[in-house]
Design a protein around this motif. Structure first.
Motif: not given
Length: 420
Positions: A298-306, A325-338
């Motif tokens: 389902g799209r809702g749970p994955v959107l919220i998780a991202g 800072v670097v780890a944070g940017i990595v997580l933010l980037t992965a979450g954005f594309f999800v």
């Protein structure tokens, strides 16, 4: 979640009774996926190639950090406007032809920008490039939703978004490396030639549409009805606002991360700073994975998780150690594309007709977020530094979470109503 609505116009041709879908695993599916991957690559590398150059542009043209961000913001603002018109234009011109023309002309415009000696002339060229690029993103989303079997749409949309991630990464890292050795003008020219080649590869690979019905003689009334129908939909406008927030936060962080890492206590050079864009590799992987998960869970749970992943990464960047800072940017980037791959695919499923119009409204919100929040974050940077940028970004993500939760509720109610 979609309410039954009458046809947009008595003169609008009916949709095919039995669409001929391109199924996952077939050679055509692979050709479409690679072609749209190239389209995403070219669009994002052209659009965001100036982002790592912002400190360099500020020095070259003697402008402030907030003013240098206009090199990106004018492109995304013009793209946000043209994308709405391009979605309507593609209904009569055709998807494949419009995407190719847009990519090729934008690459040539970017090549011209590399030779311009004055700041305002460069901004004008970047604005024109944004207008030209409007013919790609909305039309690409519409093409996929029309041609790809719905069971494989999430994965195909994820591959397209993965192409945008690769274009964003190589455009930025490649620009930084070439700038370090050759200068930013030569780097901009080289990238433009590469993207022109990507446009040629795209038009060679992409099959002609099977399910698209060309609509001729469509007036302003038809397009206004189409946009109005999508804006009255209970869920689509929420996705448009989600796009605004997601992209606005993402671009704000990358716009000013270069300024953050270039001063104390980091004092990093241009090439060193560019390495943060390798975080896009996680986006390239996360996008198709998220699309596949959305097809199953389902799209809702994955959107919220991202979105939650973006927020967690953003909090990490507020700590001083470089590793955080670097780890944070990595997580933010992965979450954005999800989150983006799921939200963009959801638009194609909710819009049962005039999909090009729906995609264009989603991307209008997406690129307006890039323009408004990407440039506006400079005001917070100049007054409160990185903590100011991070605080406003967290506030925006909180609003995105509330909207995503609401879309999920509407989807659950609709599913329950259909089951009863």
């Amino acid at each position: 979640m979609h309410r039954a609505t009458p046809p947009l116009s008595d003169n609008a041709p009916p949709a095919p009774a039995a669409p001929v879908w391109i199924k996952r695993g077939t050679p055509e599916y692979r050709r479409v996926s690679l072609a749209l991957f190239l389209a995403g690559f070219a669009t994002f590398s052209l659009l965001y190639c100036v982002q790592p150059l912002l400190p360099e542009l500020a020095r070259t043209f003697a402008v402030s950090p907030a003013q240098s961000a206009l090199a990106l913001s004018v492109s995304t603002a013009c793209l946000a406007v043209s994308i709405v018109l391009a979605g309507a234009l593609s209904e009569g011109l055709g998807r494949r032809k419009l995407m190719f023309i847009s990519m090729a002309l934008a690459a040539l415009c970017n090549l011209l920008a590399s030779f311009l000696p004055q700041w305002h002339a460069l901004l004008a060229a970047r604005a024109l490039e944004g207008i030209l690029l409007g013919g790609v993103p909305a039309v690409a989303m519409a093409y996929l939703s029309e041609e790809i079997d719905p069971k494989g749409l999430g994965f195909a949309m994820g591959l397209y978004v993965g192409g945008t991630a690769l274009g964003g990464m190589l455009g930025r890292v490649g620009m930084s490396a070439m700038t370090e050795f050759w200068g930013w003008r030569q780097a901009l020219a080289a990238l433009s030639v590469m993207d022109l080649a990507a446009a040629l590869g795209f038009v060679w690979l992409l099959p002609n549409s099977r399910n698209f019905i060309k609509k001729s003689g469509l007036g302003a009334r038809y397009h206004l009805q189409a946009w109005g129908q999508h804006l009255r939909h209970p869920g689509l406008p929420l996705l448009f606002l989600i796009a605004f927030g997601l992209m606005g936060v993402f671009v704000s962080i990358y716009n000013y991360a270069g300024f953050l890492l270039g001063v104390a206590p980091y004092h990093m050079g241009q090439l060193q700073i560019s390495h943060i864009f390798y975080a896009y590799l996680f986006g390239i992987v996360a996008s198709p994975v998220a699309g596949g998960l959305a097809d199953r869970l389902g799209r809702g749970p994955v959107l919220i998780a991202g979105t939650l992943l973006m927020a967690a990464g953003l909090v990490l960047t507020l700590f001083e150690p470089l590793a955080a800072v670097v780890a944070g940017i990595v997580l933010l980037t992965a979450g954005f594309f999800v989150a983006h791959s799921v939200a963009s695919g959801w638009v194609g499923r909710l819009a049962t007709q005039a999909k090009g119009h729906a995609s264009s409204l989603y991307l209008w919100g997406y690129y307006m977020g890039s323009s408004v929040l990407g440039a506006g974050a400079g005001w917070f940077w100049s007054r409160w530094g990185w903590s100011g940028v991070g605080s406003v970004a967290l506030l925006v993500l909180a609003l995105v979470l509330a909207l995503a939760w609401r879309v999920q509720q509407l989807a659950a109610r609709q599913a329950a109503a259909c089951a009863s």
